[in-house]
Design a protein around this motif. Structure first.
Motif, PDB file in Angstrom:
ATOM      1  N   CYS A  37       0.848  -1.189   0.000  1.00 32.11           N
ATOM      2  CA  CYS A  37       0.000   0.000   0.000  1.00 32.11           C
ATOM      3  C   CYS A  37       0.892   1.251   0.000  1.00 32.11           C
ATOM      4  O   CYS A  37       1.837   1.352   0.785  1.00 32.11           O
ATOM      5  CB  CYS A  37      -0.926   0.001   1.218  1.00 32.11           C
ATOM      6  SG  CYS A  37      -1.901   1.509   1.359  1.00 32.11           S
TER       7      CYS A  37
ATOM      8  N   ASN B 207       0.177   4.039   1.001  1.00 31.75           N
ATOM      9  CA  ASN B 207      -0.068   4.868   2.180  1.00 31.75           C
ATOM     10  C   ASN B 207       0.452   4.235   3.470  1.00 31.75           C
ATOM     11  O   ASN B 207       1.096   4.895   4.266  1.00 31.75           O
ATOM     12  CB  ASN B 207      -1.562   5.155   2.290  1.00 31.75           C
ATOM     13  CG  ASN B 207      -1.862   6.316   3.193  1.00 31.75           C
ATOM     14  OD1 ASN B 207      -1.270   7.379   3.042  1.00 31.75           O
ATOM     15  ND2 ASN B 207      -2.751   6.102   4.140  1.00 31.75           N
ATOM     16  N   CYS B 208       0.162   2.935   3.683  1.00 31.91           N
ATOM     17  CA  CYS B 208       0.486   2.325   4.978  1.00 31.91           C
ATOM     18  C   CYS B 208       1.415   1.122   4.852  1.00 31.91           C
ATOM     19  O   CYS B 208       1.716   0.471   5.850  1.00 31.91           O
ATOM     20  CB  CYS B 208      -0.795   1.918   5.705  1.00 31.91           C
ATOM     21  SG  CYS B 208      -1.584   0.477   4.962  1.00 31.91           S
TER      22      CYS B 208
ATOM     23  N   CYS C 264      -4.705   0.009  -0.273  1.00 27.53           N
ATOM     24  CA  CYS C 264      -5.289  -1.118   0.474  1.00 27.53           C
ATOM     25  C   CYS C 264      -6.718  -0.763   0.920  1.00 27.53           C
ATOM     26  O   CYS C 264      -7.077   0.418   0.984  1.00 27.53           O
ATOM     27  CB  CYS C 264      -4.400  -1.488   1.661  1.00 27.53           C
ATOM     28  SG  CYS C 264      -4.672  -0.491   3.128  1.00 27.53           S
TER      29      CYS C 264
ATOM     30  N   CYS D 121      -7.095   1.976   3.450  1.00 24.05           N
ATOM     31  CA  CYS D 121      -6.685   3.333   3.072  1.00 24.05           C
ATOM     32  C   CYS D 121      -7.566   3.944   1.989  1.00 24.05           C
ATOM     33  O   CYS D 121      -7.410   5.124   1.667  1.00 24.05           O
ATOM     34  CB  CYS D 121      -5.223   3.349   2.656  1.00 24.05           C
ATOM     35  SG  CYS D 121      -4.143   3.081   4.067  1.00 24.05           S
TER      36      CYS D 121
HETATM   37 ZN   LIG Z   1      -3.033   1.127   3.331  1.00 24.61          ZN
END
Ligand SMILES: [Zn+2]
Ligand SMILES: [Zn+2]
Length: 238
Positions: free
Chosen positions: A19, A21-22, A30, A33
Motif C-alpha cells: 500500500c 499509504n500504509c 489497500c 486506506c
Molecule cells: Zn493502506
C-alpha cells in the motif's frame, strides 16, 4: 506482451505490491486506506470557493481566472501525493488501474457534466518540458487523460507545447515568483492548424491543481487561439 510488460511482470514477482499509504502488502491502495480517497464535499467555484453548480467559475470570477470550470476528483492529501508521485514513475499504469477499480460512483458522477457537454469537446493534457519528457519517457497528464477517458470517451488533443523550461513550482517562494516562472510557458505546438481550436471546448488535464498558475497559462494560449471554453479536470486538488 511487449518487452516492457514482461519486465514489469518480473518486477512484480520480486517486488510484491505494498500500500502506498500504509505499506500493507497486497495492493497499492489497500482497503483500509481507500477512505483517504476523499472527494471534495460540494462543487464550488475555484476562484471564490463559494458553491457553484458543476464547479463552474462564476461569471464575475472569470475576470480573475479565465477558466470556465475547475473540477478535481480528490483532495490532495498524503495518499494522493503518493499516487501522483507513482503516476510519474514506473507504476503509472498499475496504480491507475487500481484507482479505477476502487473509485466510487459518486466521484464518477462529478464527471457527468463533462460527459454531457455538447459540441466539439476535447481533452488536452498539460504537456511536459522536453527535458522531463526525455527523462521519463511519458507524460503523466496523458495517462490521467486516458484514465478520465474511461468515463468520458473524448478525443485527446495535442495542441500545446512548453516553450520555456520552467523550474518546479514547489521551489518558488512567492506568488509573484510562481507567476513569473510560468509566464509564457506554453505555446501552440508547431504545425497545429489553429482553426481546429476555434469554437472548441477544451478540458485541460493535469495530475494536481494547487495554485492554478500552470493551467492559467495554458488556458490563456488556448483562448487566444479561439477556444470557446477551457475547463480543468485534475486528479487531485485543494
Ligand atoms: Zn493502506
Ligand atoms: Zn466564484
Amino acid at each position: 506482451m511487449n518487452a516492457y510488460n514482461r519486465f514489469m511482470s518480473l518486477i512484480d514477482l520480486f517486488y510484491p505490491k505494498f500500500c502506498l499509504n500504509c505499506s500493507f502488502p497486497g495492493a497499492y491502495i489497500c482497503p483500509r486506506c481507500q477512505k483517504y480517497l476523499i472527494m471534495p464535499k460540494r462543487p464550488q467555484c475555484y476562484v471564490c470557493k463559494k458553491n457553484s453548480l458543476n464547479s463552474l467559475t462564476h461569471q464575475l470570477c472569470l475576470r480573475k481566472l479565465d477558466i470556465d470550470g475547475v473540477c478535481y476528483l480528490f483532495y490532495y492529501n498524503g495518499l494522493l501525493k503518493k499516487i501522483i508521485k507513482n503516476f510519474k514513475y514506473r507504476l503509472a499504469t498499475k496504480v491507475g488501474y487500481e484507482l479505477f477499480n476502487v473509485i466510487k460512483p459518486n466521484v464518477i458522477n462529478r464527471l457527468s457534466f463533462y460527459k454531457d457537454l455538447n459540441g466539439n469537446v476535447v481533452l488536452q493534457p498539460i504537456p511536459l518540458s522536453k527535458d522531463k519528457y526525455n527523462e521519463r519517457g511519458f507524460n503523466q497528464a496523458l495517462l490521467i487523460a486516458k484514465f478520465m477517458n474511461r468515463y468520458l470517451n473524448l478525443a485527446i488533443a495535442d495542441f500545446l507545447t512548453r516553450v520555456k523550461e520552467t523550474k518546479p513550482q514547489a521551489n518558488m517562494k512567492t506568488k509573484l515568483d510562481r507567476f513569473r516562472n510560468l509566464k509564457g510557458a506554453f505555446g501552440i505546438k508547431p504545425g497545429t492548424d489553429t482553426r481546429q481550436i476555434k469554437k472548441l471546448r477544451i478540458i485541460l488535464i493535469d495530475d494536481v491543481i494547487t495554485t492554478g498558475s500552470t493551467v492559467k497559462e495554458a488556458a490563456k494560449v488556448l483562448k487566444k487561439n479561439g477556444a470557446l471554453k477551457v475547463y480543468v479536470l485534475a486528479l487531485a486538488g485543494g
